[in-house]
Scaffold this motif. Structure first.
Motif, PDB file in Angstrom:
ATOM      1  N   LEU A  42      -9.170  22.665 -12.103  1.00  0.00           N
ATOM      2  CA  LEU A  42      -8.471  21.390 -12.217  1.00  0.00           C
ATOM      3  C   LEU A  42      -7.164  21.407 -11.443  1.00  0.00           C
ATOM      4  N   TYR A  43      -6.453  22.549 -11.517  1.00  0.00           N
ATOM      5  CA  TYR A  43      -5.197  22.668 -10.781  1.00  0.00           C
ATOM      6  C   TYR A  43      -5.451  22.578  -9.279  1.00  0.00           C
ATOM      7  N   ARG A  44      -6.545  23.202  -8.840  1.00  0.00           N
ATOM      8  CA  ARG A  44      -6.904  23.117  -7.421  1.00  0.00           C
ATOM      9  C   ARG A  44      -7.190  21.683  -7.018  1.00  0.00           C
ATOM     10  N   ILE A  45      -7.943  20.980  -7.876  1.00  0.00           N
ATOM     11  CA  ILE A  45      -8.301  19.590  -7.575  1.00  0.00           C
ATOM     12  C   ILE A  45      -7.040  18.732  -7.456  1.00  0.00           C
ATOM     13  N   ILE A  46      -6.103  18.925  -8.414  1.00  0.00           N
ATOM     14  CA  ILE A  46      -4.864  18.145  -8.385  1.00  0.00           C
ATOM     15  C   ILE A  46      -4.083  18.440  -7.107  1.00  0.00           C
ATOM     16  N   ASN A  47      -4.014  19.731  -6.733  1.00  0.00           N
ATOM     17  CA  ASN A  47      -3.268  20.094  -5.529  1.00  0.00           C
ATOM     18  C   ASN A  47      -3.932  19.570  -4.262  1.00  0.00           C
ATOM     19  N   ILE A  48      -5.264  19.596  -4.247  1.00  0.00           N
ATOM     20  CA  ILE A  48      -5.983  19.035  -3.099  1.00  0.00           C
ATOM     21  C   ILE A  48      -5.713  17.541  -3.009  1.00  0.00           C
ATOM     22  N   ALA A  49      -5.718  16.871  -4.181  1.00  0.00           N
ATOM     23  CA  ALA A  49      -5.424  15.439  -4.211  1.00  0.00           C
ATOM     24  C   ALA A  49      -4.011  15.165  -3.698  1.00  0.00           C
ATOM     25  N   ILE A  50      -3.050  15.999  -4.128  1.00  0.00           N
ATOM     26  CA  ILE A  50      -1.671  15.839  -3.647  1.00  0.00           C
ATOM     27  C   ILE A  50      -1.611  16.031  -2.140  1.00  0.00           C
ATOM     28  N   LEU A  51      -2.306  17.058  -1.649  1.00  0.00           N
ATOM     29  CA  LEU A  51      -2.317  17.324  -0.216  1.00  0.00           C
ATOM     30  C   LEU A  51      -2.898  16.130   0.546  1.00  0.00           C
ATOM     31  N   LEU A  52      -4.009  15.595   0.019  1.00  0.00           N
ATOM     32  CA  LEU A  52      -4.635  14.449   0.676  1.00  0.00           C
ATOM     33  C   LEU A  52      -3.685  13.256   0.687  1.00  0.00           C
ATOM     34  N   TRP A  53      -2.999  13.044  -0.462  1.00  0.00           N
ATOM     35  CA  TRP A  53      -2.074  11.901  -0.521  1.00  0.00           C
ATOM     36  C   TRP A  53      -0.872  12.106   0.390  1.00  0.00           C
ATOM     37  N   VAL A  54      -0.432  13.353   0.531  1.00  0.00           N
ATOM     38  CA  VAL A  54       0.661  13.634   1.468  1.00  0.00           C
ATOM     39  C   VAL A  54       0.217  13.308   2.889  1.00  0.00           C
ATOM     40  N   VAL A  55      -1.030  13.708   3.215  1.00  0.00           N
ATOM     41  CA  VAL A  55      -1.574  13.394   4.538  1.00  0.00           C
ATOM     42  C   VAL A  55      -1.635  11.886   4.731  1.00  0.00           C
ATOM     43  N   ILE A  56      -2.074  11.185   3.663  1.00  0.00           N
ATOM     44  CA  ILE A  56      -2.139   9.722   3.732  1.00  0.00           C
ATOM     45  C   ILE A  56      -0.748   9.131   3.958  1.00  0.00           C
ATOM     46  N   LEU A  57       0.245   9.662   3.210  1.00  0.00           N
ATOM     47  CA  LEU A  57       1.602   9.141   3.346  1.00  0.00           C
ATOM     48  C   LEU A  57       2.188   9.435   4.722  1.00  0.00           C
ATOM     49  N   ILE A  58       1.859  10.621   5.254  1.00  0.00           N
ATOM     50  CA  ILE A  58       2.306  10.941   6.616  1.00  0.00           C
ATOM     51  C   ILE A  58       1.679   9.962   7.601  1.00  0.00           C
ATOM     52  N   SER A  59       0.383   9.694   7.383  1.00  0.00           N
ATOM     53  CA  SER A  59      -0.308   8.730   8.244  1.00  0.00           C
ATOM     54  C   SER A  59       0.336   7.360   8.126  1.00  0.00           C
ATOM     55  N   ILE A  60       0.678   6.994   6.868  1.00  0.00           N
ATOM     56  CA  ILE A  60       1.325   5.700   6.652  1.00  0.00           C
ATOM     57  C   ILE A  60       2.692   5.668   7.326  1.00  0.00           C
ATOM     58  N   ALA A  61       3.413   6.815   7.262  1.00  0.00           N
ATOM     59  CA  ALA A  61       4.729   6.876   7.911  1.00  0.00           C
ATOM     60  C   ALA A  61       4.591   6.669   9.419  1.00  0.00           C
ATOM     61  N   LYS A  69       0.829  -1.199   0.000  1.00  0.00           N
ATOM     62  CA  LYS A  69       0.000   0.000   0.000  1.00  0.00           C
ATOM     63  C   LYS A  69       0.869   1.256   0.000  1.00  0.00           C
ATOM     64  N   VAL A  70       1.982   1.206   0.741  1.00  0.00           N
ATOM     65  CA  VAL A  70       2.907   2.346   0.776  1.00  0.00           C
ATOM     66  C   VAL A  70       3.445   2.606  -0.627  1.00  0.00           C
ATOM     67  N   VAL A  71       3.876   1.538  -1.300  1.00  0.00           N
ATOM     68  CA  VAL A  71       4.436   1.666  -2.656  1.00  0.00           C
ATOM     69  C   VAL A  71       3.381   2.217  -3.611  1.00  0.00           C
ATOM     70  N   ILE A  72       2.154   1.680  -3.521  1.00  0.00           N
ATOM     71  CA  ILE A  72       1.064   2.139  -4.390  1.00  0.00           C
ATOM     72  C   ILE A  72       0.783   3.615  -4.157  1.00  0.00           C
ATOM     73  N   ASN A  73       0.730   4.026  -2.890  1.00  0.00           N
ATOM     74  CA  ASN A  73       0.452   5.428  -2.580  1.00  0.00           C
ATOM     75  C   ASN A  73       1.579   6.342  -3.042  1.00  0.00           C
ATOM     76  N   LEU A  74       2.818   5.879  -2.956  1.00  0.00           N
ATOM     77  CA  LEU A  74       3.945   6.675  -3.456  1.00  0.00           C
ATOM     78  C   LEU A  74       3.861   6.836  -4.971  1.00  0.00           C
ATOM     79  N   ILE A  75       3.456   5.767  -5.647  1.00  0.00           N
ATOM     80  CA  ILE A  75       3.304   5.840  -7.104  1.00  0.00           C
ATOM     81  C   ILE A  75       2.205   6.827  -7.464  1.00  0.00           C
TER      82      ILE A  75
END
Length: 449
Positions: A215-234, A11-17
């Motif tokens: 669209l740029y906002r959506i992408i950035n929000i998605a990146i932010l959410l994934w960063v939060v997810i990755l921090i949670s995973i860390a 899951k970590v690898v998938i989320n990083l990808i």
């Protein structure tokens, strides 16, 4: 636990990808917007355009209209304002206003930009506020000191805004507050009717801003959410690492404790020294061969370690007796299965540990003990240990016989498929033998000699 850790790493690898893909998409889209940031559009009077709104009407002050009488010719004069409102969240980088008069009018002045006047057969761009030294090529006349440039139906004048006085760019709106620019011009016309402008257009350029791009906002929000997810995973990784170390330590304690206990059991008979560990090892290999998970295989190992724990209740005389056992002595030997299961009743941390002790002497054909179960009625862990236990018994020297030869052991396993042994597990043992993963004591002795 081991499978959970592996799945977590996946899951970590998938989320990083996914994060990498989102970042690449963000960079590529930002580059695209940069290259295509200017959007050219046209507003035409009457359009329901949501980007801009345009009005041209008299300014409305009492001093903004007057009449001139020159030799009996009456001319009406009026100051008009054109207001261009930016309704978007992006700045209007540049704009140009084109007015097409419906009837004859005379342009006198305009501020603060320049005016391009297009007459039937000529055109000229002028700054009507400053005509000193300028040769006017257009048709025009001077009326009581005022310059009048005629523009008829089918002709036009074009207003170019002045950036130095901030007529462009028109800033983006802030919240509900829109931004606008106002220009002015003076016209003369004849007749009693008021003059109106209903044929005009505005060519404008919207400068797209990344911060306002949906669209740029959506992408950035998605990146932010994934960063939060990755921090949670860390954070989870840290906890998982601690849990893994604790798990490994606990597993080591369990294994060492069980190993020490089995050494006590095996010590009752010098001929069975190491028997429990070997049976546990074979059982784990068989479990892996028939498709058990890594965690399940390790549990099989622990369960098999304790399969003979009931022998602690069997007397040394009976265990070490080389002569034929009496019926009573054989019953005492057989009791190690039930006594072992009773002994492990409170050992609840390993599912099936009582089954391993109770059923490892059951036979697939129903002629085993202690309950005479048949085929699939016998718990799988019991069928696995049965094959592993029998193999080690045949492959080891006992007080009443020598270890069997390799060919004899293989023959016994083949013959007892479906009789003593579960055919699938017996075949798994034969496969391990063919692949050299399980060796024979007699062959080992020959090699060592």
């Amino acid at each position: 636990m081991i499978e959970f850790i592996k799945e977590h790493k996946k899951k970590v690898v998938i989320n990083l990808i996914i994060l990498a893909v989102l970042i690449i998409a963000c960079v590529l889209y930002a580059d695209y917007v940069k290259k295509h940031r200017i959007i050219k559009r046209t507003y035409v009077y009457g359009d329901k355009n949501q980007d801009i709104s345009v009005t041209i009407k008299p300014r409305g002050l009492s001093s903004d209209t007057w009449i001139k009488d020159v030799d009996g010719d009456i001319y009406n004069a009026c100051i008009y304002e054109a207001v261009i409102v930016n309704n978007t969240e992006n700045p209007i980088e540049h704009w140009v206003l084109t007015i097409n008069p419906e009837k004859l009018m005379y342009l006198n002045n305009a501020w603060c930009g320049k005016i391009e006047i297009v007459q039937k057969d000529k055109s000229q761009t002028l700054d009507l506020r400053n005509l000193e030294g300028v040769d006017i090529e257009l048709d025009h006349k001077i009326l009581a000191g005022d310059l009048l440039i005629p523009i008829k139906k089918g002709e036009r004048f074009i207003y170019y805004p002045d950036g130095e006085v901030h007529e462009y760019p028109i800033e983006s709106k802030v919240g509900d507050e829109t931004k606008s620019v106002t220009i002015g011009f003076i016209i003369y016309y004849q007749g009693s009717d008021s003059y109106s402008f209903e044929d005009f257009s505005v060519d404008y350029e919207i400068a797209r801003s990344l911060k306002n791009d949906i669209l740029y906002r959506i992408i950035n929000i998605a990146i932010l959410l994934w960063v939060v997810i990755l921090i949670s995973i860390a954070v989870i990784d840290v906890k998982m690492d601690i849990a893994k170390k604790r798990f490994n330590r606990d597993a080591q304690i369990i294994e060492q404790s069980l190993t020490v206990l089995t050494q006590f059991i095996d010590a009752k008979d010098s001929y069975t020294k190491g028997h429990s560990i070997r049976v546990a090892t074979y059982s784990e290999m068989l479990a892996k061969e028939i498709g058990f998970s890594e965690d399940a295989c390790k549990n099989v190992y622990y369960i098999a370690l304790m399969h003979d724990c009931g022998k602690m209740y069997v007397s040394d005389e009976v265990l070490k007796k080389t002569a034929k056992l009496t019926n009573e002595e054989f019953e005492e030997i057989k009791s190690h299965t039930t006594r072992g299961a009773q002994m492990l009743t409170d050992f609840t941390s390993l599912d099936g540990i009582t089954d391993g002790a109770m059923y490892h002497h059951e036979r697939y054909d129903g002629k085993g003990y202690p309950q005479g179960k048949v085929g699939e009625e016998i718990p799988l862990i019991g069928r696995i240990i049965c094959v592993a236990d029998s193999f080690d018994a045949m492959n080891s020297e006992r007080c009443y016989r020598k270890a069997l030869s390799a060919s004899k052991i293989i023959s016994e396993i083949e013959v007892n498929k479906g009789k003593q042994f579960d055919p699938r597990i017996a075949e798994a043992m034969l496969k391990l033998i063919r692949e050299g993963k399980v060796t024979f004591a007699v062959d080992d002795v020959k090699r060592n000699n």
